[in-house]
Write a protein that holds these residues in place. Structure first.
Motif, PDB file in Angstrom:
ATOM      1  N   CYS A  10       0.809  -1.221   0.000  1.00 31.33           N
ATOM      2  CA  CYS A  10       0.000   0.000   0.000  1.00 31.33           C
ATOM      3  C   CYS A  10       0.840   1.267   0.000  1.00 31.33           C
ATOM      4  O   CYS A  10       2.001   1.264   0.401  1.00 31.33           O
ATOM      5  N   ALA A  15      -2.566   1.013   4.579  1.00 35.84           N
ATOM      6  CA  ALA A  15      -2.678  -0.426   4.820  1.00 35.84           C
ATOM      7  C   ALA A  15      -3.898  -0.761   5.686  1.00 35.84           C
ATOM      8  O   ALA A  15      -4.688  -1.633   5.326  1.00 35.84           O
ATOM      9  N   SER A  16      -4.074  -0.092   6.798  1.00 36.42           N
ATOM     10  CA  SER A  16      -5.218  -0.414   7.657  1.00 36.42           C
ATOM     11  C   SER A  16      -6.535  -0.049   6.977  1.00 36.42           C
ATOM     12  O   SER A  16      -7.536  -0.753   7.135  1.00 36.42           O
ATOM     13  N   GLY A  19      -7.154  -2.835   4.516  1.00 41.63           N
ATOM     14  CA  GLY A  19      -7.558  -4.025   5.268  1.00 41.63           C
ATOM     15  C   GLY A  19      -9.017  -3.964   5.674  1.00 41.63           C
ATOM     16  O   GLY A  19      -9.752  -4.946   5.554  1.00 41.63           O
ATOM     17  N   THR A  37      -2.285  -7.432   8.233  1.00 41.68           N
ATOM     18  CA  THR A  37      -1.429  -6.272   7.982  1.00 41.68           C
ATOM     19  C   THR A  37      -0.096  -6.545   8.682  1.00 41.68           C
ATOM     20  O   THR A  37      -0.041  -7.264   9.680  1.00 41.68           O
ATOM     21  N   ASP A  38       0.975  -5.984   8.123  1.00 37.28           N
ATOM     22  CA  ASP A  38       2.313  -6.298   8.621  1.00 37.28           C
ATOM     23  C   ASP A  38       2.584  -5.703   9.996  1.00 37.28           C
ATOM     24  O   ASP A  38       2.079  -4.649  10.338  1.00 37.28           O
ATOM     25  N   ASN A  44       3.721  -1.528   5.047  1.00 38.05           N
ATOM     26  CA  ASN A  44       2.538  -1.146   4.266  1.00 38.05           C
ATOM     27  C   ASN A  44       1.949  -2.298   3.464  1.00 38.05           C
ATOM     28  O   ASN A  44       1.439  -2.084   2.367  1.00 38.05           O
ATOM     29  N   ARG A  45       1.970  -3.493   4.016  1.00 35.64           N
ATOM     30  CA  ARG A  45       1.412  -4.644   3.301  1.00 35.64           C
ATOM     31  C   ARG A  45       0.083  -5.087   3.896  1.00 35.64           C
ATOM     32  O   ARG A  45      -0.108  -5.059   5.109  1.00 35.64           O
ATOM     33  N   VAL A  46      -0.804  -5.502   3.015  1.00 30.55           N
ATOM     34  CA  VAL A  46      -2.054  -6.156   3.395  1.00 30.55           C
ATOM     35  C   VAL A  46      -2.056  -7.490   2.662  1.00 30.55           C
ATOM     36  O   VAL A  46      -1.801  -7.545   1.462  1.00 30.55           O
ATOM     37  N   TYR A  86      -3.135   1.206  -3.130  1.00 28.42           N
ATOM     38  CA  TYR A  86      -1.929   0.379  -3.161  1.00 28.42           C
ATOM     39  C   TYR A  86      -1.077   0.684  -4.382  1.00 28.42           C
ATOM     40  O   TYR A  86      -1.538   1.245  -5.361  1.00 28.42           O
TER      41      TYR A  86
END
Length: 97
Positions: A10, A15-16, A19, A37-38, A44-46, A86
């Motif tokens: 993202c 990210a949140s 999500g 989420t990381d 910044n990953r989902v 993203y």
């Protein structure tokens, strides 16, 4: 069994939000396992985790997204604007032993 990770990297601060969009948009999807989420690793990953009985079942699951059903209309409305959140993504497919 097949486990699929759809990974989205993202834009910072999204990210949140993404999500939450996935959680709302995928509500009622029987294949959905988790939205992650990381906490460590790349930022910044989902990751959307889904499971299927086989690769054939995974492939067949895409057919419902082509339908113009009320459920798909509801999902599309919930997911509106997610492309802007993203930068890139990938997919990993695992076989469970």
């Amino acid at each position: 069994m097949i486990i699929v990770h759809d990974i989205f990297v993202c834009k910072p601060g999204n990210a949140s939000k993404l999500g939450k969009k996935f959680k709302e948009g995928m509500q009622g999807n029987s294949e959905l396992v988790n939205i992650l989420t990381d906490m460590t690793g790349p930022f910044n990953r989902v990751i959307m985790v889904t499971k299927y009985d086989s690769l054939t079942a995974y492939e067949q699951s895409w057919e419902k997204y082509k339908e113009n059903s009320e459920a798909m209309k509801k999902m599309a409305a919930a997911m509106e604007g997610y492309h802007d959140m993203y930068l890139t993504g990938s997919r990993e497919i695992f076989q469970v032993w």
